[in-house]
Design a protein around this motif. Sequence first.
Motif, PDB file in Angstrom:
ATOM      1  N   THR A   1       0.856  -1.180   0.000  1.00 32.04           N
ATOM      2  CA  THR A   1       0.000   0.000   0.000  1.00 32.04           C
ATOM      3  C   THR A   1       0.897   1.237   0.000  1.00 32.04           C
ATOM      4  O   THR A   1       1.884   1.302   0.727  1.00 32.04           O
ATOM      5  CB  THR A   1      -0.920   0.043   1.227  1.00 32.04           C
ATOM      6  OG1 THR A   1      -0.122   0.100   2.419  1.00 32.04           O
ATOM      7  CG2 THR A   1      -1.809  -1.174   1.284  1.00 32.04           C
ATOM      8  N   LEU A   2       0.523   2.201  -0.825  1.00 33.32           N
ATOM      9  CA  LEU A   2       1.273   3.448  -0.934  1.00 33.32           C
ATOM     10  C   LEU A   2       0.431   4.570  -0.344  1.00 33.32           C
ATOM     11  O   LEU A   2      -0.733   4.739  -0.708  1.00 33.32           O
ATOM     12  CB  LEU A   2       1.608   3.747  -2.389  1.00 33.32           C
ATOM     13  CG  LEU A   2       2.392   5.037  -2.664  1.00 33.32           C
ATOM     14  CD1 LEU A   2       3.775   4.982  -2.001  1.00 33.32           C
ATOM     15  CD2 LEU A   2       2.524   5.272  -4.171  1.00 33.32           C
ATOM     16  N   SER A   3       1.032   5.332   0.557  1.00 38.26           N
ATOM     17  CA  SER A   3       0.339   6.451   1.200  1.00 38.26           C
ATOM     18  C   SER A   3       1.213   7.689   1.132  1.00 38.26           C
ATOM     19  O   SER A   3       2.443   7.595   1.055  1.00 38.26           O
ATOM     20  CB  SER A   3       0.029   6.134   2.671  1.00 38.26           C
ATOM     21  OG  SER A   3      -0.729   4.961   2.807  1.00 38.26           O
ATOM     22  N   SER A   4       0.574   8.840   1.175  1.00 30.60           N
ATOM     23  CA  SER A   4       1.311  10.094   1.293  1.00 30.60           C
ATOM     24  C   SER A   4       1.040  10.697   2.661  1.00 30.60           C
ATOM     25  O   SER A   4      -0.069  10.567   3.199  1.00 30.60           O
ATOM     26  CB  SER A   4       0.901  11.079   0.189  1.00 30.60           C
ATOM     27  OG  SER A   4      -0.469  11.415   0.312  1.00 30.60           O
ATOM     28  N   THR A   5       2.045  11.316   3.257  1.00 27.79           N
ATOM     29  CA  THR A   5       1.850  11.952   4.554  1.00 27.79           C
ATOM     30  C   THR A   5       1.106  13.259   4.361  1.00 27.79           C
ATOM     31  O   THR A   5       1.297  13.970   3.381  1.00 27.79           O
ATOM     32  CB  THR A   5       3.182  12.197   5.269  1.00 27.79           C
ATOM     33  OG1 THR A   5       4.004  13.071   4.480  1.00 27.79           O
ATOM     34  CG2 THR A   5       3.928  10.884   5.481  1.00 27.79           C
ATOM     35  N   ALA A   6       0.237  13.559   5.314  1.00 22.66           N
ATOM     36  CA  ALA A   6      -0.613  14.738   5.196  1.00 22.66           C
ATOM     37  C   ALA A   6      -0.950  15.222   6.605  1.00 22.66           C
ATOM     38  O   ALA A   6      -0.478  14.665   7.604  1.00 22.66           O
ATOM     39  CB  ALA A   6      -1.884  14.387   4.419  1.00 22.66           C
ATOM     40  N   ARG A   7      -1.759  16.266   6.674  1.00 19.05           N
ATOM     41  CA  ARG A   7      -2.270  16.746   7.952  1.00 19.05           C
ATOM     42  C   ARG A   7      -3.777  16.873   7.837  1.00 19.05           C
ATOM     43  O   ARG A   7      -4.300  17.360   6.836  1.00 19.05           O
ATOM     44  CB  ARG A   7      -1.634  18.084   8.347  1.00 19.05           C
ATOM     45  CG  ARG A   7      -0.136  17.956   8.562  1.00 19.05           C
ATOM     46  CD  ARG A   7       0.458  19.150   9.296  1.00 19.05           C
ATOM     47  NE  ARG A   7       0.089  19.195  10.698  1.00 19.05           N
ATOM     48  CZ  ARG A   7       0.582  18.389  11.633  1.00 19.05           C
ATOM     49  NH1 ARG A   7       1.470  17.459  11.310  1.00 19.05           N
ATOM     50  NH2 ARG A   7       0.203  18.502  12.879  1.00 19.05           N
TER      51      ARG A   7
END
Length: 469
Positions: A335-341
């Motif tokens: 699974t590929l995720s991007s860091t965010a707020r």
Amino acid sequence: MSAKRPILILQMQRMGDLILSYPLLLWLARQYPGHPLFVAAEEIFYKPLMRISPKATYVPWTGVNILRQQHFELVINLSIREEAARLAHDLRAEARLGPTQTPDGVRFVHGPWQLYRTSLVGNNRFNRFHWADLNAMDAIPAKAMATTRFDPPRTLPPDTGRVGLFLGASEPGKRPSAAFWADLVRELLGRGLRPVLFGGPAEKDLGRQVMALSKAPALNLCGTLGLDEFGAVGQSLALLVTPDTGPMHLAAWTGLKCLNLSMGHVNPWETGPYPPGHLVLRADMDCAHGCWQCTRDRLHCHAPFAPARIAVLAARVAAGDKPDKLARLTLPGLTLSSTARRHGLFALHRLDPDAPDAQRLVSRFWQAFFLWRLGGRAEPAALAAWNELAGSAPEAANALLTHIPEMGRQLKHGLRTGALLSDTFWTCSPAVARPLAGYVQMALANGCHSRTAWAEALELLEALISVSG
């Protein structure tokens, strides 16, 4: 006008933990203007990082006796070490957060979020709070955290072509093998990229192994750079491919885009690259969610990390592809995720289009629940998260509902007698109930099993009933 009392942070952990306390330093400077900030930490870690650290006075552990001469406005202990807890108890302070320990060995954790963090030991399967946020949530108002903006990683010209590979991690299970790195070096070179190997003194042998196995013209800088030099060289890289390790946090804090190969017993929700805009790759298997310690026969979560797949992804990131385009890549078993707020807190945004499974829905619910009960957020968010869980993952919701009567029986017995029916209250609870059961058992011990502690535990259970009923 008298000088304002200083604020002290005790951070006696590794480099990555120290860097994850930097956001707290920034928030404290804004929340307590004019109060000097002190940090007690290991000199081997803080000294090379002085250039990138927020403004603070650092004190080595060997010199902490000078702190006993101060009167502090606030002491925040972020360390798990016993000597730090003893020091936090002994110092003169108007307020304390984190663990303290009396001379006769009595330990107490100050602050509900610090207590929540303590309850995650062996029990972090559904946790969705990052360490950097938990460092601050008892001391910094939610509004201040929500209005903070962190810069995304910089984007270099597509023809830069230099991709860093940080080889090491604190434990072997958290990093790829030498054979993996060697194959990745060859795959990157085949796509026109120029890999550069990084590592500290402990990775010198690993760097030599990778070079020997790859038989390729990569640049090996393992053991040759200090932390400050690594940070400077990182400014020339398009990307850093890295396991979950201290230098990953250094790279992310300095604006170098990271592709975190999150493997082994780590949880990227807790220790992934903190600023927004980085990428996290994790095995898509049930046991890889919130892993505290591997109990299987081998590290199955390493298998999906095929070097060719990683090289394709790294090449697209180095070329400047945005997350929506990266989401089209085929990465079997990952699974590929991007860091965010999100709402002022760290978040991982999964790039695949799949509907959330039970694991994700349970995690979202408990995050909303604790934000409501410990963080003063509105109840409707917890209610909405419950409705989503009950509607899309009814088996998980029913497992929690079915266990509520047993939790009530245990707590009512404790209110009458001062003790739980079983000291395995949380470990024998179904997994879906353990976030609350673990926190309650920790809170009862922290409150010396007083009637007030039992009443507060029952209030938490009643809150759960109110949103799930």
